[in-house]
Design an enzyme around this catalytic site. Sequence first.
Site, mmCIF file in Angstrom:
data_model
loop_
_atom_site.group_PDB
_atom_site.id
_atom_site.type_symbol
_atom_site.label_atom_id
_atom_site.label_comp_id
_atom_site.label_asym_id
_atom_site.label_seq_id
_atom_site.Cartn_x
_atom_site.Cartn_y
_atom_site.Cartn_z
ATOM 1 N N CYS A 45 0.836 -1.210 0.000
ATOM 2 C CA CYS A 45 0.000 0.000 0.000
ATOM 3 C C CYS A 45 0.864 1.250 0.000
ATOM 4 C CB CYS A 45 -0.931 -0.030 1.213
ATOM 5 S SG CYS A 45 -1.794 1.513 1.531
ATOM 6 N N CYS A 48 -0.064 3.979 2.556
ATOM 7 C CA CYS A 48 0.258 3.539 3.918
ATOM 8 C C CYS A 48 1.681 3.912 4.291
ATOM 9 C CB CYS A 48 0.089 2.024 4.045
ATOM 10 S SG CYS A 48 -1.593 1.425 3.795
#
Length: 299
Positions: A45, A48
């Site tokens: 991700c 993230c």
Amino acid sequence: MIDLGSAAAPAAAPVKDVSEATFAADVLDASNEVPVIVDFWAPWCGPCKTLGPMLETAVAKTGGKVRMVKVNVDENQMIAQQMRVKSIPAVFAFVGGRPVDGFMGAVPQSEIDSFVKRLIEAGGGGFDEALETAEQMLEEGAAAEAAQTFAAILGEDPEETRAMGGLVRATLAAGQVEQAKGMLAQVPPEKADDPAIAAARAAVELAEQAEEAGETGELRAAVEADPANHQARFDLAVALSAGGDQDGAITELLELFRRDREWNDAAAKDQLFKIFEMLGPKDPLALTGRRKLSSMIFA
């Protein structure tokens, strides 16, 4: 935000990992002590990887009032399902064993800071607990750790005078007198009379005196040989204060004041006030010393 269906191979998270086996202890139970932020993430991700360090920065500034853990959704799908996490990054805040706040997707640092601030307020205590911890560190001789905590509090609230004064005193405790003086000089003028700043200023002045303090044993011998040697008694008090014996310093200064309150332009009284300011208004030694001094002044 990224759909969870595109998960790839897991990787190690940069902060303490929480698993299905440890979630109850590290989040639910721990949030009864301090608020806990849970960052749901995955190694594939991209957002993230940006959000995580921003959260860590905000949490670090709280000085221990908030904790943060990370849940790798690839490895802990049951937790993600229970929290109804459908996309990441997803962040939840727990207080008292239950989620109280949260958000999904990447957000700017300002929103993260506001999120953490709300969490501190939800957890209660403001900066009091962190300041108390820092003061305890300082009292136990852990000056570097205390300085880090005071600095973290100032990072969260640059106007917190208790942290300003604490950082100055922690710097003094580390033997860095000039650096402490520099910090004190940067305090805004409107905060100069704040009790915490006054205490730090008194500590700096006492530290400067301590650099020229004589040897305690020799000075005590000089006072015992000639109790009327006011300079020796004053120097003994300075040396005792420099060595951390504020009780002994106060005792000698009160005796000097009793013998000759006007000696050297009332130096004994001025020195007592410096020690009282450094100790703070609630310190038992300061309270007792002030009472004894007052009884002499108004006798």
